[in-house]
Design an enzyme around this catalytic site. Structure first.
Site, PDB file in Angstrom:
ATOM      1  N   ARG A 170      54.243  15.747  41.380  1.00 55.68           N
ATOM      2  CA  ARG A 170      55.304  15.498  40.409  1.00 55.68           C
ATOM      3  C   ARG A 170      56.252  14.424  40.905  1.00 55.68           C
ATOM      4  NH1 ARG A 170      57.653  20.866  40.305  1.00 55.68           N
ATOM      5  NH2 ARG A 170      56.093  21.407  41.857  1.00 55.68           N
ATOM      6  N   HIS A 200      55.341  29.729  43.483  1.00 58.93           N
ATOM      7  CA  HIS A 200      55.296  28.271  43.475  1.00 58.93           C
ATOM      8  C   HIS A 200      54.776  27.847  42.111  1.00 58.93           C
ATOM      9  CE1 HIS A 200      54.397  24.190  44.686  1.00 58.93           C
ATOM     10  NE2 HIS A 200      54.998  24.399  45.819  1.00 58.93           N
TER      11      HIS A 200
END
Ligand SMILES: Cc1cc2nc3c(=O)[nH]c(=O)nc-3n(C[C@H](O)[C@H](O)[C@H](O)COP(=O)(O)OP(=O)(O)OC[C@H]3O[C@@H](n4cnc5c(N)ncnc54)[C@H](O)[C@@H]3O)c2cc1C
Ligand code: SF4
Ligand code: SF4
Ligand code: FES
Lengths: 324, 654
Positions: free
Chosen positions: B273, B253
């Protein structure tokens, strides 16, 4: 930097606090330190953990007397040079070192009648509004760390109450099902009173204060359950709770608590009692009152009129009345 | 040594190893089929790794966007896995996930709702429509608690009927299985293990075993996984002759915490994000613009201005490159760090503080705010976060029959589901597809394990000599004086992190195999001090052997696959190769030497009706010319039969 730790080591037959000097680095939590002890000094030091992120509720223990998750207790919360004492949960029998036998909680969970699906709806047909599920969702945040169970004075020093009392974890489960928009049973509150021992609870809120998920156990589950019960059953504690406890913490000063004996500071002994519990009772502990309920930002000794914790012995007569 | 020890014995029809989502769902199904079922778990009931899942469970219920259906979900899954997935598993998964999620509601689950009272669904990377059923950011907890409570309710029924909660389904918590046992015909006969609490041994005699033991991440240094993830199931399966596939594919990840060390690896959600957070290197440069691969060039913004406009006007602007797929972002971050532009603690900055108001951040990302505040003393409304890639999930696992979950290789009576099984996710898993995978294939494995148990005319018998050997192996570390298991574990993590990490090279992989061989010798001599009662040192000493075996599989498979795809990136073979897409690497254990052997096996080819769900232009990126010719033939045939394939495909691409 090395720091001083005292960790309780032993099993059901007895044990003692062992001293460790352990390296502590910036940003670490107590669980990191325990792991370092295992890796460098005591490979067989027993301790439960899983997620290391406060999500699984495995690493419950008592740190300087406070029921805490070791993975969420940062070392920076202790004063420089302060000795950190780590002991197992006191309410449950010790298996080894920091690991206790928490099967009590699973047994009580098994006695709790399960969700009853609505008979006329098939899978996929359930419709509920967000506002209606949110009340139960709060209780479903529970990570089953059992810190509330450990703290609750009804069973903390009273093995004999365990038979009749399921504890705050199971009260919120009862409330969750009671408030579930589609649960087909209607007797959740009666069950809480008759089979879970809700009447033993005198709303001290100690459970709420230690819950790492910040579930408002008392305000949102126990008190509403008691209030509903009182519709068809007399519960003197509801009366009491309404009169005293719920108001407290709002604006009025708490009523002065009954006079206490100054706590004698007795050195800690090294054996367990017959029930396999630690000898750390509030009478032998270095602080007045069982320290757990207050959270860690509280200075000891507490001013007597600020204490919202009632020693069980003071409450016993009322509890007995409330039982039936 | 023949054992003088009294070993507790239990008889069951189905033994499920693992109490995460997959194991619990399998156990429910086996019990509903009337089988006496045991559930075994290394940790307490309700604490398995599934508890940590946050985002949600993907199921094409179409509650939020009614265009969603199983075909769209199927396509997304195949794309995510870069077409290496077992198509049949992806198909079953997409078709059955909605039913499995709805079923949870009848067990008492409370998902977040839409306005019209249905289960709400959220957007997630790689999913075309909002698809993840969720409960805030604690979906895994809801899933495991619901299944746990369903098991309790089954026990209550049994209590009514038989007077005993545990008459037909029992949970053995804090019990570790160290060995599977077979009879002379390679049929599963039982499982052997120890109670962690007491150190006493326990033998389960059972004709069918379901493995649901989760993943392997604890062999890497920086990981979001817990101590349970030592690859036990993978290793147990190998040792009884089953095979593993896709072991080279490991998902890193892109955003795990890197500081302080104690929280290194803990996940930072993708939504940071999505809500405007950007990645910067130590020079303050927003570097993702330099890392947009050619295939994605058209979909991603080229200037910061355009990227910033996307948040408010996604129709007229292209996406910011921070939102590229997980593997791309992870590689970019890695490259920046390697080039010396990392942060003091070896990560890069994820900055939302300078881009959004504190109120906005607190409202959108409350749990991230608390995570950084409580664990790192970082106020994300004022300071940037330091993040880096973290080992998260293994796509590889036990090779299974897609419909039944039965393990392949020379073994009967073994089933696998969940993260321990392989094939479903191909080379890369989409977020949210794991929780639904657990439910769909957990149910199937439980059902077919029960069927298999019923089909037997004779009960396979455990061989006493196997039990003696298992006892001996388990006790060995306690009687040796040798090396501390923690030191070996530490070294193993370093090897895997440095040499079999996110970016791989031939020379490093070869070096890793050498070092793993040395570690193997050290593990053979590992010693544990103390007694048998709840002794973590001893437990680790026993787990090490499994960690080492799966690490060897991962390293060998990674060395063999000479291309880059999904969770496997080779610096020396940086692109995808259509010829390799047709190949699965299968790991097995050579019975004689005990070595891991890699063989190649074709990836099952999609039947025409599934193939036609895709655009030709898209398939052309993945398939060989021969396969494309097959596609054209299938399309022509479909047109002839007036089954207009392209129309069907178009409708589904909407
Ligand atoms: C931080 C994080 C976030 C995630 N978020 C998501 C998400 O949002 N959506 C999603 O779909 N997926 C997510 N995942 C992935 C997903 O959570 C896991 O892949 C999934 O939960 C695995 O479930 P499982 O049932 O296969 O195994 P687990 O839940 O890991 O259970 C394994 C069980 O096997 C037992 N076991 C293992 N070895 C033995 C042994 N030798 N003997 C006895 N018992 C044994 C363990 O005790 C445990 O009970 C996330 C993962 C992580 C780490
Ligand atoms: S309020 Fe006090 S008495 Fe009641 S359950 Fe909580 S801790 Fe126990
Ligand atoms: S209610 Fe809170 S304190 Fe009690 S078990 Fe659940 S999470 Fe722990
Ligand atoms: S280890 Fe999971 S809560 Fe602490």
């Amino acid at each position: 930097m090395k720091r001083h730790f005292r960790v309780w080591r032993g099993d059901a037959t007895g044990g003692r606090l062992e001293d460790f000097q352990v390296e502590v680095n910036e940003g670490e939590v107590v669980l990191d330190v325990i792991h370092r002890m295992q890796a460098t000094q005591a490979p067989d030091l027993a301790c439960r953990w899983n997620c290391k992120a406060g999500k699984c509720g495995s690493c419950s223990m008592e740190i300087n007397g406070m029921p805490r998750l070791a993975c969420m207790t940062r070392m920076s919360t202790f004063a420089d040079g302060e000795t950190v004492t780590i002991t197992p949960l006191r309410t449950f029998p010790v298996i080894r070192d920091l690991v206790t036998d928490v099967s009590f909680n699973y047994e009580k969970a098994r006695e709790m009648p399960a969700f009853a699906p609505p008979p006329n709806l098939r899978p996929g047909e359930y419709r509920m509004q967000q506002v209606d599920v949110e009340r139960s969702q709060e209780f479903r945040k529970c990570i089953e760390c059992f810190l509330c169970q450990n703290t609750c004075h009804v069973i903390r020093d009273h093995e004999e109450n365990k038979r009749a009392f399921s504890g705050p974890r199971l009260f919120i489960r009862a409330a969750e099902l009671d408030m579930h928009p589609l649960d087909a049973r209607t007797d959740r509150k009666d069950f809480a009173q008759s089979a879970q021992g809700l009447g033993y609870c005198n709303i001290t809120k100690c459970c709420t204060e230690v819950c790492p998920e910040h579930i408002k156990i008392t305000d949102n589950a126990i008190i509403p359950m008691k209030e509903r019960v009182v519709d068809n059953r007399y519960d003197p504690l509801v009366f009491l709770g309404r009169k005293i406890f719920r108001r407290r913490g709002l604006d009025e000063p708490a009523p002065p608590s009954p006079a206490r004996q100054p706590a004698a500071v007795v050195p800690q002994t090294t054996t367990l009692d017959e029930q396999g519990r630690l000898p750390l009772s509030e009478f032998t502990f270095e602080r007045p009152g069982a320290p757990s309920p207050y959270g860690e930002d509280v200075q000891f000794p507490l001013p007597a009129d600020g204490i919202s914790y009632h020693h069980p012995s003071e409450e016993r007569p009322e509890i007995d009345q409330a039982r039936d | 040594m023949t054992t003088t020890e009294r070993i507790e014995r239990h008889h069951y029809d189905v033994v499920v190893i693992g109490a995460g989502g997959a194991g619990l769902r399998a156990a429910i199904e086996a019990r509903l089929a009337g089988k006496r079922t045991a559930i075994i778990s290394k940790s307490l009931f309700g604490k398995a790794h599934t508890v940590m899942a946050e985002g949600g469970a993907a199921a094409a219920m179409g509650n939020v966007n009614s265009n969603d259906n199983w075909m769209v979900h199927f396509r997304d899954t195949m794309r995510g896995g870069k077409f290496l997935n077992n198509y049949r598993m992806a198909e079953l998964h997409a078709k059955e996930a909605p039913d499995r999620v709805w079923e949870l509601e009848t067990y008492g689950a409370l998902f977040d709702r839409t306005k019209d009272g249905k289960i709400s669904q959220r957007n997630f990377g790689g999913h075309e429509y909002p698809r993840l059923a969720h409960v805030g950011d604690r979906t895994g907890l809801e899933l495991i608690r619901t299944l746990q409570q369903k098991i309790v309710s089954l026990q209550q029924e049994d209590k009514q009927e038989y007077g005993d909660y545990e008459a037909r389904i029992k949970v053995f918590a804090e019990t570790t299985i160290t060995e599977l046992l077979t009879d002379d015909d390679n049929r599963i006969a039982g499982a052997f293990g120890y109670y962690r609490e007491t150190g006493q041994f326990v033998l389960f005699s059972a004709p069918a075993v379901v493995l649901a033991t989760g993943g392997v991440g604890k062999s890497w240094k920086v990981t979001s996984n817990s101590w349970e993830y030592t690859g036990d199931g993978h290793a147990l399966a190998l040792r009884v002759g089953a095979t593993l596939i896709n072991m080279e594919f490991i998902q890193f990840h892109p955003t795990g915490m890197v500081w302080p060390p104690s929280v290194r690896g803990i996940l930072v959600t993708e939504s940071v994000r999505g809500d405007g957070g950007v990645l910067r290197n130590s020079e303050g440069k927003r570097f993702m613009f330099d890392y947009v691969p050619d295939v994605f060039r058209n979909q991603y913004a080229e200037t910061e201005e355009e990227a910033d406009r996307w948040y408010t006007d996604p129709d007229n602007n292209r996406r910011p490159p921070e939102l590229l797929p997980r593997d791309e972002v992870a590689r970019a971050i890695n490259a920046e760090i390697k080039a010396g532009r990392g942060t003091p603690h070896g990560g890069v900055y994820l900055d939302i503080a300078s881009r959004r108001s504190p109120e906005y951040i607190l409202k959108r990302l409350p749990s991230m705010y608390h995570q950084f505040k409580e664990l790192a003393d970082v106020d994300i409304t004022k300071q940037p976060m330091e993040i880096g890639p973290t080992c998260h999930y293994i796509m590889g696992g036990v090779e299974v029959d897609p419909d039944t979950g039965a393990a392949g290789g020379a073994i009967q009576g073994l089933f696998a589901a969940g993260e321990v099984s392989g094939g479903m996710h191909g080379s890369n898993r989409l977020g949210g597809n794991s929780l639904s995978d657990l439910l769909v294939f957990g149910k199937r494995a439980g059902e077919h394990a029960a069927k298999y148990a019923s089909s037997l005319t004779s009960r396979p018998q455990v061989k006493p000599s196997d039990v003696d050997a298992a006892v001996e192996t388990a006790l060995a570390p306690l009687s040796r004086s040798g090396e501390n298991p923690y030191a070996i574990w530490h070294d193993l993590q370093q090897v895997m992190q440095d040499l079999v990490g996110l970016i791989r090279r031939k020379s490093e992989l070869e070096e890793s195999l050498k070092q793993l061989a040395d570690l193997k010798d050290r593990v053979a001599k590992v010693a544990a001090t103390g007694g048998r009662r709840f002794n973590p040192g001893w437990h680790l000493a026993l787990d090490l052997r499994n960690m080492l075996l799966v690490s060897e599989c991962a390293a060998k498979a990674a060395l063999t696959r000479e291309e880059s795809r999904g969770g496997h990136t080779r610096e020396d073979y940086p692109t995808m190769d259509p010829a390799w897409r047709q190949v699965n690497l299968v790991c097995s254990l050579d019975a004689g030497s005990g070595e891991v052997v890699i063989t190649r096996k074709p990836v099952p080819a999609m039947p025409p009706e599934l193939l036609l769900l895709f655009d030709r232009a898209e398939l052309a990126k993945y398939l060989t010319d021969e396969e494309l010719a097959d596609y054209d033939r299938a399309l022509a045939e479909a047109r002839l039969n007036k089954l207009d394939g392209s129309a069907a495909a178009k409708e589904a691409t909407l």
